[in-house]
Design a protein around this motif. Structure first.
Motif, PDB file in Angstrom:
ATOM      1  N   GLN A  88       0.849  -1.192   0.000  1.00 53.64           N
ATOM      2  CA  GLN A  88       0.000   0.000   0.000  1.00 53.64           C
ATOM      3  C   GLN A  88       0.885   1.243   0.000  1.00 53.64           C
ATOM      4  O   GLN A  88       2.020   1.214   0.469  1.00 53.64           O
ATOM      5  CB  GLN A  88      -0.901  -0.011   1.237  1.00 53.64           C
ATOM      6  N   PRO A  89       0.381   2.359  -0.498  1.00 53.88           N
ATOM      7  CA  PRO A  89       1.171   3.592  -0.535  1.00 53.88           C
ATOM      8  C   PRO A  89       1.612   4.089   0.848  1.00 53.88           C
ATOM      9  O   PRO A  89       2.564   4.829   0.962  1.00 53.88           O
ATOM     10  CB  PRO A  89       0.225   4.604  -1.191  1.00 53.88           C
ATOM     11  N   ASP A  90       0.914   3.649   1.916  1.00 53.94           N
ATOM     12  CA  ASP A  90       1.269   4.132   3.255  1.00 53.94           C
ATOM     13  C   ASP A  90       2.442   3.375   3.878  1.00 53.94           C
ATOM     14  O   ASP A  90       2.732   3.550   5.053  1.00 53.94           O
ATOM     15  CB  ASP A  90       0.057   4.096   4.184  1.00 53.94           C
ATOM     16  N   GLY A  91       3.121   2.532   3.107  1.00 50.05           N
ATOM     17  CA  GLY A  91       4.340   1.911   3.604  1.00 50.05           C
ATOM     18  C   GLY A  91       4.308   0.405   3.775  1.00 50.05           C
ATOM     19  O   GLY A  91       5.294  -0.184   4.171  1.00 50.05           O
ATOM     20  N   ASP A  92       3.182  -0.267   3.499  1.00 45.91           N
ATOM     21  CA  ASP A  92       3.156  -1.719   3.588  1.00 45.91           C
ATOM     22  C   ASP A  92       4.084  -2.315   2.530  1.00 45.91           C
ATOM     23  O   ASP A  92       4.185  -1.807   1.416  1.00 45.91           O
ATOM     24  CB  ASP A  92       1.742  -2.257   3.365  1.00 45.91           C
ATOM     25  N   ALA A  93       4.751  -3.387   2.899  1.00 42.66           N
ATOM     26  CA  ALA A  93       5.690  -4.032   1.976  1.00 42.66           C
ATOM     27  C   ALA A  93       4.947  -4.876   0.941  1.00 42.66           C
ATOM     28  O   ALA A  93       3.840  -5.337   1.182  1.00 42.66           O
ATOM     29  CB  ALA A  93       6.644  -4.916   2.768  1.00 42.66           C
ATOM     30  N   SER A  94       5.591  -5.075  -0.193  1.00 45.99           N
ATOM     31  CA  SER A  94       5.054  -6.011  -1.173  1.00 45.99           C
ATOM     32  C   SER A  94       5.423  -7.427  -0.712  1.00 45.99           C
ATOM     33  O   SER A  94       6.411  -7.634  -0.014  1.00 45.99           O
ATOM     34  CB  SER A  94       5.601  -5.727  -2.562  1.00 45.99           C
ATOM     35  N   VAL A  95       4.604  -8.404  -1.104  1.00 45.19           N
ATOM     36  CA  VAL A  95       4.765  -9.768  -0.608  1.00 45.19           C
ATOM     37  C   VAL A  95       4.724 -10.742  -1.769  1.00 45.19           C
ATOM     38  O   VAL A  95       3.930 -10.587  -2.697  1.00 45.19           O
ATOM     39  CB  VAL A  95       3.634 -10.111   0.400  1.00 45.19           C
ATOM     40  N   ARG A  96       5.575 -11.761  -1.706  1.00 44.34           N
ATOM     41  CA  ARG A  96       5.511 -12.898  -2.621  1.00 44.34           C
ATOM     42  C   ARG A  96       5.295 -14.146  -1.781  1.00 44.34           C
ATOM     43  O   ARG A  96       6.036 -14.417  -0.843  1.00 44.34           O
ATOM     44  CB  ARG A  96       6.791 -13.053  -3.418  1.00 44.34           C
ATOM     45  N   LYS A  97       4.283 -14.916  -2.118  1.00 43.92           N
ATOM     46  CA  LYS A  97       3.964 -16.149  -1.400  1.00 43.92           C
ATOM     47  C   LYS A  97       4.201 -17.318  -2.349  1.00 43.92           C
ATOM     48  O   LYS A  97       3.691 -17.324  -3.467  1.00 43.92           O
ATOM     49  CB  LYS A  97       2.505 -16.123  -0.947  1.00 43.92           C
ATOM     50  N   TYR A  98       5.003 -18.296  -1.908  1.00 48.74           N
ATOM     51  CA  TYR A  98       5.315 -19.473  -2.714  1.00 48.74           C
ATOM     52  C   TYR A  98       4.605 -20.677  -2.111  1.00 48.74           C
ATOM     53  O   TYR A  98       4.747 -20.962  -0.930  1.00 48.74           O
ATOM     54  CB  TYR A  98       6.821 -19.741  -2.727  1.00 48.74           C
ATOM     55  N   GLU A  99       3.851 -21.389  -2.940  1.00 47.86           N
ATOM     56  CA  GLU A  99       3.199 -22.630  -2.518  1.00 47.86           C
ATOM     57  C   GLU A  99       3.795 -23.755  -3.362  1.00 47.86           C
ATOM     58  O   GLU A  99       3.667 -23.762  -4.579  1.00 47.86           O
ATOM     59  CB  GLU A  99       1.694 -22.538  -2.734  1.00 47.86           C
ATOM     60  N   VAL A 100       4.472 -24.696  -2.690  1.00 48.31           N
ATOM     61  CA  VAL A 100       5.154 -25.789  -3.382  1.00 48.31           C
ATOM     62  C   VAL A 100       4.433 -27.087  -3.054  1.00 48.31           C
ATOM     63  O   VAL A 100       4.221 -27.400  -1.882  1.00 48.31           O
ATOM     64  CB  VAL A 100       6.627 -25.887  -2.951  1.00 48.31           C
ATOM     65  N   SER A 101       4.038 -27.834  -4.068  1.00 43.79           N
ATOM     66  CA  SER A 101       3.411 -29.132  -3.845  1.00 43.79           C
ATOM     67  C   SER A 101       4.100 -30.163  -4.727  1.00 43.79           C
ATOM     68  O   SER A 101       4.623 -29.852  -5.788  1.00 43.79           O
ATOM     69  CB  SER A 101       1.908 -29.071  -4.136  1.00 43.79           C
ATOM     70  N   PHE A 102       4.113 -31.405  -4.231  1.00 42.52           N
ATOM     71  CA  PHE A 102       4.749 -32.474  -4.983  1.00 42.52           C
ATOM     72  C   PHE A 102       4.071 -33.780  -4.650  1.00 42.52           C
ATOM     73  O   PHE A 102       3.425 -33.920  -3.620  1.00 42.52           O
ATOM     74  CB  PHE A 102       6.248 -32.546  -4.690  1.00 42.52           C
ATOM     75  N   THR A 103       4.218 -34.759  -5.549  1.00 36.35           N
ATOM     76  CA  THR A 103       3.583 -36.062  -5.344  1.00 36.35           C
ATOM     77  C   THR A 103       4.595 -37.199  -5.309  1.00 36.35           C
ATOM     78  O   THR A 103       4.300 -38.258  -4.795  1.00 36.35           O
ATOM     79  CB  THR A 103       2.561 -36.347  -6.451  1.00 36.35           C
TER      80      THR A 103
END
Length: 58
Positions: free
Chosen positions: A33-48
């Protein structure tokens, strides 16, 4: 890509292999957000495949 995963039981696994089936990776990005919140990257890893994980001992 390769990932190091730590379980709730404090076991550490290396996820990823050169052989198929490869782990599936989903990346979710959100901008801050412009008020200072950081940008976030979320990684979801799945395997069989069991060969796609290896127990790591340090």
């Amino acid at each position: 890509m390769t990932f190091v995963i730590k379980t709730a039981n404090d076991e550490i696994y290396l996820i990823g292999a050169k052989e198929r089936p490869y782990p599936t990776i989903k990346i979710t990005r959100s901008t801050g957000q412009p008020d200072g919140d950081a940008s976030v990257r979320k990684y979801e890893v799945s395997f069989t495949a069991k060969k796609a994980q290896a127990l790591c001992i340090f």
